[in-house]
Write an enzyme that holds these catalytic residues in place. Structure first.
Site: not given
Ligand code: GLA
Length: 589
Positions: A158, A234
């Protein structure tokens, strides 16, 4: 050997169009003896792939000392996933977020002056390169191109939510290729323009992270990358909890509906989390309120995540609904659901012995450090745990505020052995008078988990500033670092709890014995306990706190043995405790 490739608008597996139906399961949040069961649960849910991060700080707690054993045995985890018929996605970081302390970055790295991380700073990249020299060959050996199951590898995590340093991302991607990664690389980002723009790299697949509105998110990706296959890396089907906040849950039917819309759009998906597990010991991370710069919001010990497979590996309503969605979509009946481990009956462990922390300081911290100014945890080489900072104030003097600048995160303040206040990051001062010639001041400082998201990732712990009385600096400290993960044997008869010479209301260890005929799962609670730590057979399960929402800690059966099991509690407030209770169901709030 499986051939996995990116084609225009989709994936090919052995030449046939393929949807990746993945579930997130972090090997380091589950006891290794349970990996196989959890992997079978993923298959039974209708998934064809498992995704895991790699937490650098778990593998390299001390620079150059790399560990791939126990919960850090990534190679064994990937091999077991392959044996269970699952492809694998690996997200090696170096930063992973994941509600894990410091987002997985080692504190010895981020604690250095300047804290230049997640950018093309030469010192940071040198440390990353040295770590990747150790890690990436392990991942490479499991790639589909070499007969293994790893089909995709992520670059950073991210990154567009944090920066837009393309030189950094390019260095990481080139470093993965140079160390033998030849399966598709990808980045993952939120569906905002600035995130996709900042976090992606030309020639590297772009994927998305979101919890709802798949149509809107995929439209954003299409505008940005018309030819990339749609992939939600995700899909947040649940969420995590902070101490002191409400327990977060997500309606199972709503989560299943979004999953249906994702797979119907022809997209690949990684259900985050399919099975969350636990933030063992003191590995839980933290957020920051108010735009990621405000108050610390430490994460609880459980990482149940309201996931379809709960913390102890049992299917939930969300599991069955998602299984139906996936079965209807693929037309393939998944394998049967393996039974969850048995549970111990409800009961109690009597805490029969008590020991005051102040009475065994020299055992817990045999090499205290003397310094003019209070050293931070990082300067002490302490990853997690507690540090007692001891100093003296000259007197006589009237009451002035004793202020701890840069307190991270919480301190019990004792003056001449009497508990005077509990200080926090924002409430970091208390009035202290010195009626006599001098007063001994003890500050027992606790780290509650390093921030894992946003600009404050990499912050230091302990006393990171200075201690002042009125405006005057206090100098001359003895610091006693205590790593709670590896407690030395405690001398139980040395300092009984009733010892009048020890500070009142001080932190106290309690011990009891749990007898079992056969190891089974259970949930522990500490009735009357206000804030502290809980161990089973020397294994630090994690933190408990009456602030909630979490009330019980999961104890998986591999941590028990037939016969007597040592249950140990450290209550920081010295609360009156008589039992640790056993429950047959979790209470997460
Ligand atoms: C982001 C991060 C994950 C996690 C999620 C929330 O997407 O990439 O590692 O922290 O948020 O659970």
């Amino acid at each position: 050997m499986v051939e996995f490739a990116v084609a225009s608008g989709g994936f090919l597996r052995d030449g046939r169009p393929h949807q990746v139906l993945s579930g997130a399961l972090h090997h380091f949040r589950v006891r290794p003896q349970l990996w196989r069961h959890r992997l079978r649960m993923l298959r039974a849910m209708g998934l064809n792939c498992v995704e895991t991060y790699v937490a650098w700080n778990l593998h390299e707690p001390v620079p150059g000392r790399v560990d791939f054993t126990g919960i850090a045995d990534l190679s064994r985890f990937l091999a077991e996933a392959a044996e269970e018929g699952l492809d694998a996605i690996v997200r090696p970081g170096p930063y992973i977020c994941a509600e894990w302390d410091n987002g997985g970055l080692p504190s010895w790295l981020t604690g250095r002056p300047g804290r230049r991380i997640r950018c093309h700073d030469a010192d940071y990249l040198a440390a990353v390169d040295a770590w990747f020299d150790e890690l990436i060959p392990v991942v490479a050996a499991h790639q589909a191109t070499r007969g293994g199951n790893v089909i995709m590898v992520q670059v950073e995590n991210e990154y567009g939510s944090y920066g837009s340093d393309k030189e950094y991302l390019r260095h990481l991607a080139d470093g993965l290729r140079a160390r033998g990664i030849d399966v598709p690389l990808f980045t993952s980002d939120g569906p905002e323009d600035f995130m996709l723009d900042g976090g992606t790299l030309p020639g590297v697949l772009a994927t998305l992270n979101f919890g709802s509105d798949p149509e809107g998110a995929f439209a954003a990706l299409r505008r940005f990358r018309p030819d990339d296959p749609l992939f939600c890396m995700e899909f947040w089907c649940g969420w995590f909890d902070h101490w002191g906040d409400e327990h977060v849950t997500r309606d199972p039917a709503d989560a299943a509906d979004v999953l249906r819309r994702i797979v119907r759009a022809g997209a690949s998906v990684n259900v985050y989390m399919a099975h969350g597990g636990s933030n063992w010991g003191v590995w839980a991370g933290a957020n920051r309120a108010d735009g990621h710069l405000g108050a610390l919001q430490p994460d609880v010990t459980s990482y149940d995540y309201d996931a379809p497979i709960d913390e102890r590996g049992a299917p939930t309503e969300k599991f069955w609904l998602m299984r139906d969605v996936l079965t209807a979509h693929t037309g393939v009946e998944p394998p049967p659901v393996p039974p969850a481990a048995p549970l111990l009956p409800a009961g109690q462990v009597a805490l029969t012995e008590a020991l005051r922390l102040f009475g065994v300081l020299d055992v817990l911290s045999p090499e205290p450090v003397r310094a003019a100014m209070p050293p931070s945890f990082e300067e002490l080489g302490l990853v997690h745990g507690l540090t007692l900072y001891r100093t003296e104030l000259p007197g006589p003097r009237q009451a002035y505020p004793l202020t701890v600048d840069g307190l991270a995160d919480r301190a019990h303040l004792f003056v001449d052995g009497a508990l005077t206040a509990v200080l926090t990051e924002t409430g970091n001062a208390a009035e202290v008078a010195v009626p006599g010639a001098r007063a001994t001041v003890d500050l027992l400082v606790e780290s509650m988990g390093r921030t894992n998201y946003g600009p404050l990732t990499g912050e230091r712990k302990g006393i990171t500033g200075a201690v002042r009385h009125a405006q005057q600096f206090v100098h001359g400290f003895t610091a006693y670092p205590m790593d709670l993960r590896e407690l030395p044997p405690l001398p139980w008869d040395a300092a009984p709890a009733g010892d009048a010479a020890l500070p009142s209301g001080g932190p106290t260890f309690h011990r009891g014995r749990l007898d079992v005929t056969a190891p089974a799962d259970t949930y522990f609670s500490v009735p009357g306990g206000t804030k502290g730590y809980l161990w089973i057979n020397g294994h630090l399960l994690g933190r408990y706190w009456s602030a909630g929402p979490q009330r019980t800690l999961h104890v998986p059966w591999p941590l028990l043995r037939p016969g007597g099991n040592e249950v140990l509690v450290l209550d920081l407030d010295g609360a009156e405790l008589s039992t640790v209770d056993l429950h047959t169901a979790p209470d997460l709030g």
